[in-house]
Design an enzyme around this catalytic site. Structure first.
Site, mmCIF file in Angstrom:
data_model
loop_
_atom_site.group_PDB
_atom_site.id
_atom_site.type_symbol
_atom_site.label_atom_id
_atom_site.label_comp_id
_atom_site.label_asym_id
_atom_site.label_seq_id
_atom_site.Cartn_x
_atom_site.Cartn_y
_atom_site.Cartn_z
ATOM 1 N N ARG A 10 64.646 26.321 69.216
ATOM 2 C CA ARG A 10 64.937 27.643 68.676
ATOM 3 C C ARG A 10 63.476 28.468 69.133
ATOM 4 O O ARG A 10 62.536 27.956 69.203
ATOM 5 C CB ARG A 10 65.186 27.514 67.046
ATOM 6 C CG ARG A 10 66.149 26.942 66.677
ATOM 7 C CD ARG A 10 66.962 27.693 65.445
ATOM 8 N NE ARG A 10 68.329 27.782 65.444
ATOM 9 C CZ ARG A 10 68.722 26.426 64.664
ATOM 10 N NH1 ARG A 10 67.905 25.658 64.223
ATOM 11 N NH2 ARG A 10 70.003 26.593 64.664
ATOM 12 N N THR A 11 63.789 29.674 68.823
ATOM 13 C CA THR A 11 62.474 30.534 68.977
ATOM 14 C C THR A 11 61.576 30.122 68.223
ATOM 15 O O THR A 11 61.719 30.218 66.865
ATOM 16 C CB THR A 11 63.213 32.004 68.910
ATOM 17 O OG1 THR A 11 64.122 32.180 69.553
ATOM 18 C CG2 THR A 11 61.908 32.946 69.297
#
Lengths: 275, 244
Positions: free
Chosen positions: B21-22
């Site tokens: 994920r970011t």
């Protein structure tokens, strides 16, 4: 009261446009022991008559604390009342968890009404909808609730009906022989807003007395609870109730308040589950 | 299988098949400062949005009103701030729809944001912001902060990012109860000036917002007067060892 043809399940309308099952549910409320609620500008008082199944047993709990700022008194199928109290407590605590702030009474009452309407099945969202269902094996709740609470808009007393309706009241009474209490309250409610906490409690006891129709009022058969601006919802100690009853009896001479009592439907003893 | 697809929706699939994920911000805002004063709460932030070390956006409003009673300022990832504004928009909308005289105050909004931030952090998908929530309701002033991992607290003055290190000491020394609006602005500008000099991602374009019982006012962006005429800045390379 013989309307057999259209009353088998909640899904059936009568030709007159009535849902008999819902009305029967409301009858169950009328069979329960009396409960009254009174509201002033800053306090709300709930009082109930404690009926025990027999002398050997204890009485059923009819007053529930829902949160510090809300409590309910029930009449009808107390088992249903217990379940609903759990639901109400859950709603309050969830709101407090997310917002760190007490759930406004009016919003709680709407959720309860929606649930009463939904639990018997249907989708319709309009608040004052009668209970309908597409699942005929569910039934409406057989309990009426007097919801007493305080929030930032002031003190509130609501009555939630098995039909899913709810109304706000200055004072109200439900359960068996509640008409006597209602008559008493109707005469005095206009001054309730300015009542002090103690005056409100006294009038609640008086109202309960009216429903007893001559039976002796003692603290053993009466439960009293109060919630106020700086007072969390709590039950009042039995001793204090007895003291109040005693002090009232000393003053009471001519029973001018005993208007001819009219029962709604000649209800006599309560069936075991309707206490 | 369904769950996996859902989980992969917000994530990137890396070469070896794992998902990511970011975990870092792209366009960021720098410090926000907030403090209570006599009539309410005052909050200030510059209008810059940095893209790494580039000052790419120069007109980003980082303070917004929420409902009738609150102000929200944010530093960190701007897109996450915009997302939070959408959540709050919906929250306030439903609150208004009740139309019953009750309304969500700053305390409720602050707590709601804390729940949101903490829950996202638990899913390893944080909203990369430090939020400052200020407001007044029924005469009660409220000022709180929530960080991207859900840490939250209230105080008389708060700041995010560099503001914590540069502005808070000034506020600790000079803030006091019942500042007038003018005094509060002056104190605020003193802090903003220090940040302007010392924080690389600050720009000389600020908005100062105030909230009182009456409502919210957010100023138009304006600049502070800076002074660069120090003698040490004249001829900076004089006496320096050169390469040729």
């Amino acid at each position: 009261m013989f309307r057999n043809q259209y009353d088998t399940d909640v899904t059936t309308w009568s030709p007159a446009g009535r849902l008999f099952q819902v009305e029967y549910a409301m009858e169950a409320v009328k069979q329960g022991a009396a409960a009254v609620g009174l509201r002033s500008a800053s306090h709300v008082v709930l009082a109930t008559v404690n009926k025990a199944a027999s002398d050997l047993s204890s009485y059923q709990k009819k007053v529930f604390k829902i949160d510090d700022h809300i409590g309910v008194a029930i009449a009808g199928l107390t088992a249903d009342g217990r379940v609903l109290s759990r639901y109400l407590r859950n709603e309050c605590i969830n709101h407090a968890f997310v917002y760190e702030s007490p759930l406004p009474v009016s919003r709680l009452v709407v959720r309860l009404a929606d649930k009463a309407q939904r639990i018997s099945g249907l989708t319709l969202m309009i608040l004052q909808e009668q209970v309908c269902t597409q699942r005929s094996w569910k039934r409406p709740y057989g309990v009426g609730l007097l919801v007493a609470g305080l929030d930032e808009t002031g003190a509130h007393l609501y009555y939630n009906c098995p039909s899913g309706n709810y109304f706000e009241y200055q004072a109200f009474a439900i359960g068996s022989r509640s008409q006597a209490a209602k008559t008493f309250l109707e005469r005095r409610f206009e001054s309730f807003n300015n009542y002090s906490r103690d005056e409100l409690i006294k009038d609640a006891i008086f109202a309960i007395k009216e429903t007893l129709q001559g039976e002796k009022l003692t603290s053993a058969i009466c439960t009293l609870a109060v919630v106020g601006k700086d007072e969390a919802f709590h039950l009042i100690d039995q001793k204090i109730i007895q003291e109040l009853i005693d002090s009232m009896e000393i003053k009471e001479d001519a029973p001018a308040d005993q208007a001819p009592v009219t029962d709604e439907d000649g209800s006599t003893g309560a069936a075991p589950m309707d206490i | 299988m369904e769950l996996q697809t859902l989980a992969m929706k917000d994530a990137t699939i890396v070469d070896d098949g794992t998902t990511e994920r970011t975990s870092y911000p792209y366009v960021t805002g720098t410090s926000v400062i907030g403090m209570k004063y006599k009539e309410g709460v005052i909050m200030a932030a510059d209008t810059g949005g940095s893209y790494g070390s580039t000052l790419r956006y120069k007109s980003v409003e980082r303070i917004k009103p929420i409902g009738k009673h609150s102000l929200l300022g944010a530093s960190g990832e701007i897109s996450d701030f915009q997302e939070i504004l959408r959540y709050l928009d919906e929250l306030i909308l439903y609150d208004n729809m009740w139309d019953d005289g009750n309304s969500l105050g700053p305390k409720e909004v602050h707590n709601y944001l804390t729940r949101v931030m903490y829950n996202r952090r638990n899913k390893f998908d944080p909203l990369w912001n430090s939020l400052v929530l200020g407001g007044v309701k029924n005469g009660q002033k409220y000022l709180g902060m929530v960080s991207m991992n859900g840490t939250h607290f209230e105080d008389n003055h708060v700041a995010t990012g560099f503001g914590n290190h540069l502005a808070r000491p000034i506020l600790r020394a000079e803030w006091h109860e019942d500042l007038s609006f003018e005094e509060a602005v002056k104190l605020m500008e003193k802090c903003l000036l220090v940040l302007l000099y010392r924080d690389r991602s600050a720009i000389n374009k600020f908005q100062v917002a105030k909230i009182t019982e009456e409502g919210v006012t957010i100023s138009q962006p304006y600049a502070l007067k800076t002074y660069w005429g120090f003698s040490a800045f004249q001829n900076p390379s004089k006496g320096a060892v050169g390469s040729w």
